[in-house]
Design a protein around this motif. Structure first.
Motif, PDB file in Angstrom:
ATOM      1  N   TYR A 409      -1.362  -3.042  58.544  1.00  0.00           N
ATOM      2  CA  TYR A 409      -0.564  -1.988  57.926  1.00  0.00           C
ATOM      3  C   TYR A 409      -1.457  -0.887  57.351  1.00  0.00           C
ATOM      4  O   TYR A 409      -1.247   0.310  57.582  1.00  0.00           O
ATOM      5  N   GLU A 410      -2.448  -1.299  56.553  1.00  0.00           N
ATOM      6  CA  GLU A 410      -3.248  -0.308  55.848  1.00  0.00           C
ATOM      7  C   GLU A 410      -4.209   0.419  56.783  1.00  0.00           C
ATOM      8  O   GLU A 410      -4.467   1.613  56.619  1.00  0.00           O
ATOM      9  N   LEU A 411      -4.762  -0.307  57.758  1.00  0.00           N
ATOM     10  CA  LEU A 411      -5.593   0.369  58.742  1.00  0.00           C
ATOM     11  C   LEU A 411      -4.751   1.365  59.539  1.00  0.00           C
ATOM     12  O   LEU A 411      -5.210   2.455  59.883  1.00  0.00           O
ATOM     13  N   GLY A 412      -3.499   1.001  59.779  1.00  0.00           N
ATOM     14  CA  GLY A 412      -2.592   1.934  60.431  1.00  0.00           C
ATOM     15  C   GLY A 412      -2.348   3.166  59.594  1.00  0.00           C
ATOM     16  O   GLY A 412      -2.256   4.284  60.117  1.00  0.00           O
ATOM     17  N   ALA A 413      -2.248   2.983  58.267  1.00  0.00           N
ATOM     18  CA  ALA A 413      -2.065   4.140  57.388  1.00  0.00           C
ATOM     19  C   ALA A 413      -3.291   5.054  57.424  1.00  0.00           C
ATOM     20  O   ALA A 413      -3.167   6.284  57.427  1.00  0.00           O
ATOM     21  N   VAL A 414      -4.494   4.445  57.448  1.00  0.00           N
ATOM     22  CA  VAL A 414      -5.718   5.239  57.547  1.00  0.00           C
ATOM     23  C   VAL A 414      -5.741   6.005  58.864  1.00  0.00           C
ATOM     24  O   VAL A 414      -6.007   7.206  58.914  1.00  0.00           O
ATOM     25  N   LEU A 415      -5.439   5.301  59.947  1.00  0.00           N
ATOM     26  CA  LEU A 415      -5.509   5.925  61.260  1.00  0.00           C
ATOM     27  C   LEU A 415      -4.399   6.954  61.451  1.00  0.00           C
ATOM     28  O   LEU A 415      -4.585   7.953  62.152  1.00  0.00           O
ATOM     29  N   GLY A 416      -3.245   6.725  60.827  1.00  0.00           N
ATOM     30  CA  GLY A 416      -2.169   7.690  60.939  1.00  0.00           C
ATOM     31  C   GLY A 416      -2.582   9.040  60.396  1.00  0.00           C
ATOM     32  O   GLY A 416      -2.298  10.093  60.981  1.00  0.00           O
ATOM     33  N   THR A 417      -3.279   9.012  59.253  1.00  0.00           N
ATOM     34  CA  THR A 417      -3.770  10.258  58.663  1.00  0.00           C
ATOM     35  C   THR A 417      -5.037  10.735  59.340  1.00  0.00           C
ATOM     36  O   THR A 417      -5.177  11.916  59.665  1.00  0.00           O
ATOM     37  N   SER A 418      -5.966   9.808  59.584  1.00  0.00           N
ATOM     38  CA  SER A 418      -7.269  10.196  60.116  1.00  0.00           C
ATOM     39  C   SER A 418      -7.198  10.610  61.574  1.00  0.00           C
ATOM     40  O   SER A 418      -7.669  11.688  61.949  1.00  0.00           O
ATOM     41  N   LEU A 419      -6.602   9.746  62.397  1.00  0.00           N
ATOM     42  CA  LEU A 419      -6.583   9.994  63.827  1.00  0.00           C
ATOM     43  C   LEU A 419      -5.618  11.126  64.185  1.00  0.00           C
ATOM     44  O   LEU A 419      -6.019  12.166  64.713  1.00  0.00           O
ATOM     45  N   LEU A 420      -4.338  10.928  63.857  1.00  0.00           N
ATOM     46  CA  LEU A 420      -3.370  11.970  64.184  1.00  0.00           C
ATOM     47  C   LEU A 420      -3.585  13.227  63.344  1.00  0.00           C
ATOM     48  O   LEU A 420      -3.472  14.343  63.840  1.00  0.00           O
ATOM     49  N   GLY A 421      -3.916  13.030  62.050  1.00  0.00           N
ATOM     50  CA  GLY A 421      -4.205  14.190  61.202  1.00  0.00           C
ATOM     51  C   GLY A 421      -5.449  14.925  61.650  1.00  0.00           C
ATOM     52  O   GLY A 421      -5.505  16.160  61.632  1.00  0.00           O
ATOM     53  N   GLY A 422      -6.471  14.180  62.058  1.00  0.00           N
ATOM     54  CA  GLY A 422      -7.698  14.818  62.534  1.00  0.00           C
ATOM     55  C   GLY A 422      -7.480  15.572  63.833  1.00  0.00           C
ATOM     56  O   GLY A 422      -8.002  16.686  64.018  1.00  0.00           O
ATOM     57  N   ILE A 423      -6.699  14.985  64.735  1.00  0.00           N
ATOM     58  CA  ILE A 423      -6.390  15.675  65.993  1.00  0.00           C
ATOM     59  C   ILE A 423      -5.594  16.944  65.716  1.00  0.00           C
ATOM     60  O   ILE A 423      -5.840  18.004  66.315  1.00  0.00           O
ATOM     61  N   LEU A 424      -4.658  16.853  64.794  1.00  0.00           N
ATOM     62  CA  LEU A 424      -3.874  18.030  64.425  1.00  0.00           C
ATOM     63  C   LEU A 424      -4.762  19.116  63.821  1.00  0.00           C
ATOM     64  O   LEU A 424      -4.635  20.303  64.153  1.00  0.00           O
ATOM     65  N   THR A 425      -5.692  18.712  62.946  1.00  0.00           N
ATOM     66  CA  THR A 425      -6.611  19.681  62.339  1.00  0.00           C
ATOM     67  C   THR A 425      -7.489  20.338  63.390  1.00  0.00           C
ATOM     68  O   THR A 425      -7.702  21.564  63.363  1.00  0.00           O
ATOM     69  N   ALA A 426      -8.003  19.534  64.322  1.00  0.00           N
ATOM     70  CA  ALA A 426      -8.846  20.095  65.376  1.00  0.00           C
ATOM     71  C   ALA A 426      -8.067  21.073  66.247  1.00  0.00           C
ATOM     72  O   ALA A 426      -8.564  22.150  66.613  1.00  0.00           O
ATOM     73  N   GLY A 427      -6.829  20.717  66.588  1.00  0.00           N
ATOM     74  CA  GLY A 427      -6.011  21.618  67.384  1.00  0.00           C
ATOM     75  C   GLY A 427      -5.686  22.897  66.648  1.00  0.00           C
ATOM     76  O   GLY A 427      -5.684  23.993  67.232  1.00  0.00           O
ATOM     77  N   TYR A 428      -5.411  22.786  65.366  1.00  0.00           N
ATOM     78  CA  TYR A 428      -5.114  23.965  64.543  1.00  0.00           C
ATOM     79  C   TYR A 428      -6.310  24.908  64.502  1.00  0.00           C
ATOM     80  O   TYR A 428      -6.183  26.122  64.704  1.00  0.00           O
ATOM     81  N   ARG A 429      -7.489  24.336  64.242  1.00  0.00           N
ATOM     82  CA  ARG A 429      -8.683  25.183  64.139  1.00  0.00           C
ATOM     83  C   ARG A 429      -9.023  25.859  65.463  1.00  0.00           C
ATOM     84  O   ARG A 429      -9.450  27.017  65.487  1.00  0.00           O
ATOM     85  N   SER A 430      -8.849  25.151  66.565  1.00  0.00           N
ATOM     86  CA  SER A 430      -9.253  25.694  67.863  1.00  0.00           C
ATOM     87  C   SER A 430      -8.307  26.775  68.369  1.00  0.00           C
ATOM     88  O   SER A 430      -8.703  27.617  69.183  1.00  0.00           O
ATOM     89  N   THR A 431      -7.074  26.772  67.910  1.00  0.00           N
ATOM     90  CA  THR A 431      -6.095  27.740  68.426  1.00  0.00           C
ATOM     91  C   THR A 431      -5.741  28.840  67.438  1.00  0.00           C
ATOM     92  O   THR A 431      -5.054  29.794  67.818  1.00  0.00           O
ATOM     93  N   LEU A 432      -6.183  28.730  66.177  1.00  0.00           N
ATOM     94  CA  LEU A 432      -5.854  29.755  65.187  1.00  0.00           C
ATOM     95  C   LEU A 432      -6.548  31.066  65.545  1.00  0.00           C
ATOM     96  O   LEU A 432      -7.769  31.130  65.647  1.00  0.00           O
ATOM     97  N   ALA A 433      -5.759  32.097  65.725  1.00  0.00           N
ATOM     98  CA  ALA A 433      -6.293  33.440  66.006  1.00  0.00           C
ATOM     99  C   ALA A 433      -6.099  34.291  64.764  1.00  0.00           C
ATOM    100  O   ALA A 433      -5.001  34.805  64.500  1.00  0.00           O
ATOM    101  N   VAL A 434      -7.167  34.441  63.972  1.00  0.00           N
ATOM    102  CA  VAL A 434      -7.085  35.209  62.734  1.00  0.00           C
ATOM    103  C   VAL A 434      -6.951  36.695  63.075  1.00  0.00           C
ATOM    104  O   VAL A 434      -7.743  37.223  63.869  1.00  0.00           O
TER     105      VAL A 434
END
Length: 506
Positions: A409-434
């Motif tokens: 359960y708890e490793l899933g909570a870490v991975l939910g934020t880290s893995l999916l959150g990290g992928i989301l952050t990477a996608g956001y940074r790579s596509t943001l056109a300031v």
């Protein structure tokens, strides 16, 4: 007559549970709800924390993950310790420590202080969670009653994951963000008063001796893996080294357990396909659930423009259906095999993620619908798999088995934020056109996080600020679509595991 001070083993509990046992279950749900709430409550407080403490994107993830990371690293140790010293005794120690550290977190002046407080809360949370689930094994020896008790347990865990943002939203809207940490005080005070009255002590009558080497190896295996996955998600493959270190220590831990006459963790449990399959189902399901909450909380507040309280209530249908799903699947699980029931439940969760992926997460009602489907599916699936974990473990080793389940359960909570959150952050940074004309300092802030972009847009104001806000929203929602497809893939994987490992017996 048994009293609350009596120490019992499984053989002593042969009758069906009565009112005292069901009251004990109600008491045990308090720490389950609290620890689960703490997994997600900061998702909605994060924008306020980001404005006040100004953490980096890595520190933002650490503020959320430090709690689950320490919790995951210590669960196996604490579960085995509970089998030895007494599960209720460990529960009480965790309650007192968790309350004290929660009060200290209120006074955090920096992101570093807050991260350290969250880590200490994880330490005492590790004392709470295995104790609650393992005590169900001794309180409810009748399997039909235990299945219902586990349904309530799983429902509270899933409900807590959804209630965290709601409670956080209410507190952030009316009080400073520090107030989210004070929730633990009244909840655990009730536990400290009533647990000695209604919850019977239980322990392994022949516990294995304390093995400090096994304890150290278990911590050195779990924590680096979770940390490494987080670093890979944020910084790329440079973070793979901690994962390799964790795997090495994991191999050493397993080898030591196999060679010991009385191991801290009985590795033969993992030879039972239903036990191992249930753990993997829980792991993938929690990753999907927590990952959804990570991006939904930010989208609802920073893009849709809801207040924290409004955003929290948008997730109420999902919370309710999570509980109802766990309770509703209980009679169904008696008539059909888990290999059929769990994949059928996860089909609802898959539909939830596909709603977001196909719609682009632009409409509020679609997010509400998606989380309702996800909550119902995950709540029902985890009820069945959670009961299988307890049913396939010897009663005397309920603490260790529950700890392994909690680790998933708890490793899933870490991975939910880290893995999916990290992928989301990477996608956001790579596509943001300031937009052209944004000062370099504000552009750098916008590239860090969505909250940073919205703060920069507010600082700019006017047409340029609106353009930056629109660009950030488009980049974030584009990342949400990719993340949702990955979440859908995890749900499919979980369903395949369930269909092939949980067996055809009812």
């Amino acid at each position: 007559m048994l009293t609350a001070s009596t120490t019992v083993t499984e053989s002593d509990r042969i009758a069906r549970a009565g009112w005292r046992e069901w009251t004990a279950l109600a008491v045990l749900m308090l720490p389950v709800l609290l620890v689960s709430v703490d997994n997600t409550i900061l998702n909605f407080a994060l924008p306020a924390i980001a404005r006040d403490l100004e953490p980096t994107s890595a520190e933002q993830l650490w503020i959320i993950d430090a709690y689950s990371l320490v919790l995951a690293g210590l669960l196996v140790t604490m579960g085995s310790l509970g089998d030895r010293v007494g599960r209720r005794r460990l529960l009480m120690a965790g309650a007192v420590g968790f309350t004290a550290v929660s009060v200290l977190a209120v006074f955090a002046p920096t992101a570093g202080w807050l991260i350290a407080a969250r880590a200490a809360m994880g330490l005492f949370g590790a004392c709470l969670m295995p104790s609650t689930m393992s005590l169900l094994r001794s309180i409810f020896p009748d399997r039909d009653q235990r299945r219902l008790a586990v349904a309530i347990w799983a429902g509270m865990f899933s409900a807590g994951a959804a209630l965290g943002p709601i409670a956080g939203g209410f507190l952030i809207e009316h009080l400073p963000w520090q107030s989210v940490f004070l929730l633990a005080v009244p909840v655990l005070l009730v536990l400290v008063v009533f647990a000695p009255i209604f919850v019977l002590e239980s322990r392994d009558p022949r516990p294995a001796p304390v093995d400090p080497i096994s304890i150290a190896l278990s911590m050195l295996a779990l924590a680096p893996v979770a940390f490494g996955i987080k670093e890979v998600a944020v910084h790329g493959w440079a973070g793979a080294l901690p994962i390799a270190v964790g795997v090495v220590f994991g191999v050493l831990f397993v080898r030591r357990q196999l060679r010991m006459a009385e191991p801290m963790l009985d590795m033969s449990l993992f030879r039972r396909s239903a036990f191992t399959g249930s753990l993997l189902v829980n792991l993938c399901s929690v990753i999907a659930l927590v990952g959804f909450l990570y991006f939904a909380s930010q989208h609802l507040q920073l893009i849709v423009g809801l207040s924290p309280m409004e955003a929290g209530f948008a997730l109420v249908p999902g919370m309710i259906l999570s509980i109802l799903g766990g309770l509703g699947v209980t009679p169904i699980a008696r008539r059909f095999s888990a290999a059929v029931v769990v994949p059928a439940c996860l089909a609802f969760a898959l539909a939830g993620y596909l709603v977001v992926a196909l719609s682009g997460a632009h409409d509020l009602w679609l997010i509400v619908l998606a989380f309702a489907l996800l909550g119902a599916g995950v709540g029902a699936a985890e009820t069945v798999s959670g009961e299988l974990i307890l049913a396939h473990a010897p009663a005397a080793k309920a603490g260790a088995a529950s700890a392994v389940s909690e680790t998933a359960y708890e490793l899933g909570a870490v991975l939910g934020t880290s893995l999916l959150g990290g992928i989301l952050t990477a996608g956001y940074r790579s596509t943001l056109a300031v937009p052209t004309g944004v000062p370099a300092e504000l552009a750098a802030e916008a590239h860090e996080t969505l909250a940073g972009a919205m703060n920069a847009a507010d600082s700019l104001g006017g047409e340029l600020g609106r353009m930056l806000r629109d660009a950030a929203a488009a980049a974030f929602d584009g990342g949400v679509v990719v993340t949702s497809l990955i979440g859908a893939g995890l749900v499919v994987l979980s369903g395949v595991i369930a269909a092939t490992t949980l067996g055809r017996r009812r």
